[in-house]
Design a protein around this motif. Structure first.
Motif, short mmCIF file in Angstrom:
data_model
loop_
_atom_site.label_atom_id
_atom_site.label_comp_id
_atom_site.label_asym_id
_atom_site.label_seq_id
_atom_site.Cartn_x
_atom_site.Cartn_y
_atom_site.Cartn_z
N LYS A 215 0.83 -1.21 0.00
CA LYS A 215 0.00 0.00 0.00
C LYS A 215 0.86 1.25 0.00
CE LYS A 215 -2.57 3.29 2.32
NZ LYS A 215 -2.08 4.54 2.94
N THR A 216 1.93 1.23 0.76
CA THR A 216 2.83 2.39 0.84
C THR A 216 3.43 2.71 -0.52
OG1 THR A 216 3.36 1.96 3.16
CG2 THR A 216 4.96 3.24 1.89
N ASP A 219 0.80 4.17 -3.02
CA ASP A 219 0.49 5.58 -2.78
C ASP A 219 1.69 6.48 -3.08
OD1 ASP A 219 -1.91 4.56 -2.05
OD2 ASP A 219 -1.82 5.15 0.06
N GLN A 381 2.11 5.08 4.34
CA GLN A 381 1.40 3.94 4.93
C GLN A 381 0.19 4.40 5.73
OE1 GLN A 381 3.60 0.72 7.01
NE2 GLN A 381 2.28 1.13 8.77
N TYR A 382 0.26 5.57 6.32
CA TYR A 382 -0.77 6.03 7.24
C TYR A 382 -2.07 6.38 6.52
CZ TYR A 382 2.90 6.50 10.78
OH TYR A 382 3.92 6.26 11.66
N TYR A 383 -3.15 6.22 7.27
CA TYR A 383 -4.45 6.70 6.78
C TYR A 383 -4.94 7.78 7.74
CZ TYR A 383 -9.34 7.13 5.65
OH TYR A 383 -10.56 7.66 5.32
N ASN A 385 -8.17 10.73 8.16
CA ASN A 385 -9.42 11.37 7.74
C ASN A 385 -9.68 12.52 8.69
OD1 ASN A 385 -12.06 12.13 7.13
ND2 ASN A 385 -12.68 10.03 6.65
N ALA A 394 -7.06 8.70 12.54
CA ALA A 394 -5.76 8.37 11.95
C ALA A 394 -5.31 7.02 12.50
CB ALA A 394 -4.73 9.44 12.28
#
Length: 660
Positions: A215-216, A219, A381-383, A385, A394
């Motif tokens: 994922k990292t 993105d 990596q972080y999400y 909102n 987070a």
């Protein structure tokens, strides 16, 4: 002259612009754009996979579609469902406790139970399948249980008890857990020689660590390179979690074959597979199937040259490979075997590493660490909102709430064991694995070790035509060992742990007996043989189904032409003979009965329309046109082989396939 040229150019531009601005011109431009885009993708795919591999993939896809169509036939679907139900029932009988003495707790009790009752029920559950609850302590198991000792278990229990309600999602409430997590990551970064400014995070296991890395890079590539159709390159021995992450995140995976001798990824093939959409290269140290290490330095050269991410999967190597050098084992033995090459952040092109603390770190199950060369890379990596009505949300990984008790247990174990403890553990476990590998190489000529495994995991295949390694694995199971069966090539592996160390000589003795037993009288009915031993027939069976369908189509066309001409071709019975032969072959493969059923339905219709034309006797057909299932797994009789050989060498087949 110049003004004339400019005027001509302007006229040409206006002419082409007028064409493009028309509806037909716009549609043509869109068509050519789509065509060009797909042509580029096809070119990249062929370059990465090669023509042969691409043809096999297409063949497999078509095979799957045909099987799916066949499975839509009601009678076939019922038959397959019945067989699947029988298989599931067999697994349930082995794994799910049954009987009058088994109590199921399927709803909440009306009143709460005491601790004594709960512990008593747990004791019953542990023995309901007939196995001892602590049978794993005998050491006859590959990996699975990474037990550091009873003292380690007591430390984990104490830490868990203290932090059992903690949640790192709320660091202001549980600052101690946040601090322990940061220190675990820092210790692992130092262990893997990370540079200043490196960063990481904890996850629930190796699979999540790998998915987070994928994922990292997705993105990162989207933000930095503008890549909208990302691709990644892995080896056939890379962990399946990379494919899982790619499936979740919409990333195309190019799976590169390995060198059959070294068991390392083919670097030349990797280079050929790189294209402008590539975001990530993957190497293993060590891989799960056979315990070998990829050439991380060579992958690093490519990663730096093309500005790609390079992830090294050390989930299984974890707390073994970082200590091989200080334990004096990284250079291998006197014969040059088992040598470890550089793999960590000291290799300049490595940008991330995954490491399972719950394997050879002896931490509680459900803990792993993902590490990055820089904090800048980790931020992808972080999400976060920031506009959610519930407030800013987070999280560093997939999970929101996480068990702080597992983090506390991991921190406590790492503090208790220390570098010297892990070094000692590494030495004992790796020497146990090498003792087994040496015994196989020197004393069991029927077997061989796959590649040159430097650490704790080894795999063995067979060099003797009369010894099936899966038969050997089943023979070992009858002696109480729980090993892992592998494919391509057929082999068996063992991941040595602390539990293996005291039973190495027992393993070697049992393995020698298992080889003798398998060579003398193969049973052919064990778990490994049943699950993995027949996979080699699938391509053969599907090939036959393709040929049968093709011949049926050709035969149908030929019959229509014959009828149109008002005659009957005397040699058309060869069509039936071929169809019948294929039906028998498909029955012989046995485990894909739907295809044989379809072929027999074709055969029945031909028999009805042309009585006596077929050479297959009636006793091979069951009522309703169903095929009689022949016994055995893919065994072809001498008569069938003779029939095929005679028929395929005959002129009528060539006439049939060339007839127009």
């Amino acid at each position: 002259m110049t003004s004339t040229t400019i005027s001509t150019a302007r006229s040409a531009v206006k002419q082409y612009a007028s064409i493009l601005l028309t509806l037909d011109g716009a549609k043509s431009a869109l068509f050519y754009y789509v065509l060009l885009t797909h042509a580029v993708r096809v070119k990249r795919h062929l370059r990465a996979r090669g023509i042969t591999a691409s043809a096999k993939e297409l063949y497999t896809w078509i095979s799957q579609q045909i099987v799916h169509l066949i499975l839509r036939i009601p009678s076939t679907r019922k038959k397959v469902a019945a067989q699947m139900d029988a298989a599931i029932l067999g697994m349930e009988n082995r794994l799910v406790p049954k009987g009058a003495n088994v109590t199921r707790h399927l709803s909440l009790p009306s009143e709460g139970k005491s601790l004594e009752w709960i512990l008593s029920e747990m004791d019953k559950m542990d023995t309901e399948t007939g196995n001892a609850a602590d049978s794993w302590k005998q050491g006859k198991i590959s990996g699975a249980v990474y037990h550091g000792g009873d003292d380690i278990s007591n430390i984990i229990i104490a830490a868990y008890s203290r932090y059992c309600v903690s949640n790192p999602l709320h660091p202001d409430v549980f600052p101690g857990v946040r601090k322990m997590e940061a220190e675990i990551v820092a210790m692992c970064l130092k262990m893997y020689r990370a540079p200043e400014g490196a960063a990481g995070a904890m996850t629930s296991g190796g699979t999540e660590s790998i998915i987070m890395a994928v994922k990292t890079y997705r993105d990162w590539a989207r933000s930095v390179k503008g890549i909208k159709h990302p691709e990644m390159i892995v080896s056939t021995t890379a962990h399946a979690a990379f494919d899982k992450g790619a499936a979740y995140l919409g990333i195309k995976v190019h799976t590169i074959p390995i060198n059959k001798i070294t068991r390392q990824i083919d670097i030349a093939h990797v280079k050929r597979a790189i294209n402008p959409n590539t975001i990530l290269l993957v190497g293993s140290c060590i891989n799960f199937p056979d315990g070998n290490q990829d050439d991380i330095e060579a992958l690093s050269v490519l990663a730096k040259k093309y500005k790609l991410g390079l992830h090294v999967d050390c989930c299984l190597g974890s707390f073994i490979v970082p200590f091989l050098e200080s334990a004096g084992l990284s250079k291998g033995d006197a014969k040059g075997r088992y040598r470890l090459s550089p793999f960590d952040f000291s290799v300049d092109g490595v940008t991330s590493i995954s490491c399972d603390t719950h394997k050879y770190g002896f931490a509680p199950k459900g803990t792993s660490v993902i590490m990055y060369r820089s904090m800048e890379l980790r931020r992808f990596q972080y999400y976060i909102n920031a506009i959610w009505p519930g407030g800013v949300y987070a999280s560093p990984s997939i999970s929101g709430s996480r068990p702080g008790a597992l983090i506390a247990g991991t921190w406590a174990v790492m503090q208790h064991i220390g570098s010297e403890g892990y070094r000692s553990s590494c030495r004992e476990i790796v020497l146990a694995a090498r003792t087994i590998a040496d015994a196989i190489t020197d004393d069991i000529p029927e077997l061989y070790i796959l590649g040159n495994p430097p650490a704790s995991c080894i795999a063995f295949g067979s060099r003797h035509p009369g010894v099936d390694p899966l038969e050997v694995g089943d023979a070992m199971r009858r002696r109480g060992w729980h090993l892992n069966a592998l494919r391509e090539p057929k082999s068996v592996h063992i991941a040595c742990t602390r539990l293996t160390v005291p039973v190495v000589e027992t393993f070697i003795a049992d393995l020698k007996d298992a080889v003798r037993e398998s060579k003398g009288a193969p049973a052919g009915k064990g778990t490994m043989v049943s699950l993995y031993g027949t996979s080699r027939f699938s391509l053969f069976t599907l090939s036959l189904s393709f040929l049968a369908i093709f011949v049926r189509l050709v035969a149908g066309r030929k019959m229509r032409l014959i009828r149109a001409r008002g005659g009957f071709l005397p040699r058309v019975w060869h069509v039936y003979l071929l169809s019948d032969t294929l039906a028998l072959l498909l029955q012989a493969t046995y485990y894909i009965p739907p295809i044989s059923l379809v072929l027999y339905s074709v055969h029945s219709s031909l028999r009805t329309s042309h009585p006596g034309a077929s050479v297959i006797p009636d006793y091979f057909c069951l009522p309703g046109g169903h095929a009689q299932s022949l016994c055995g797994f893919g065994t072809l009789t001498a008569d069938l082989n003779t029939c095929i050989g005679l028929y395929l060498s005959s002129a009528p087949l060539r006439d049939l396939l060339s007839y127009t």
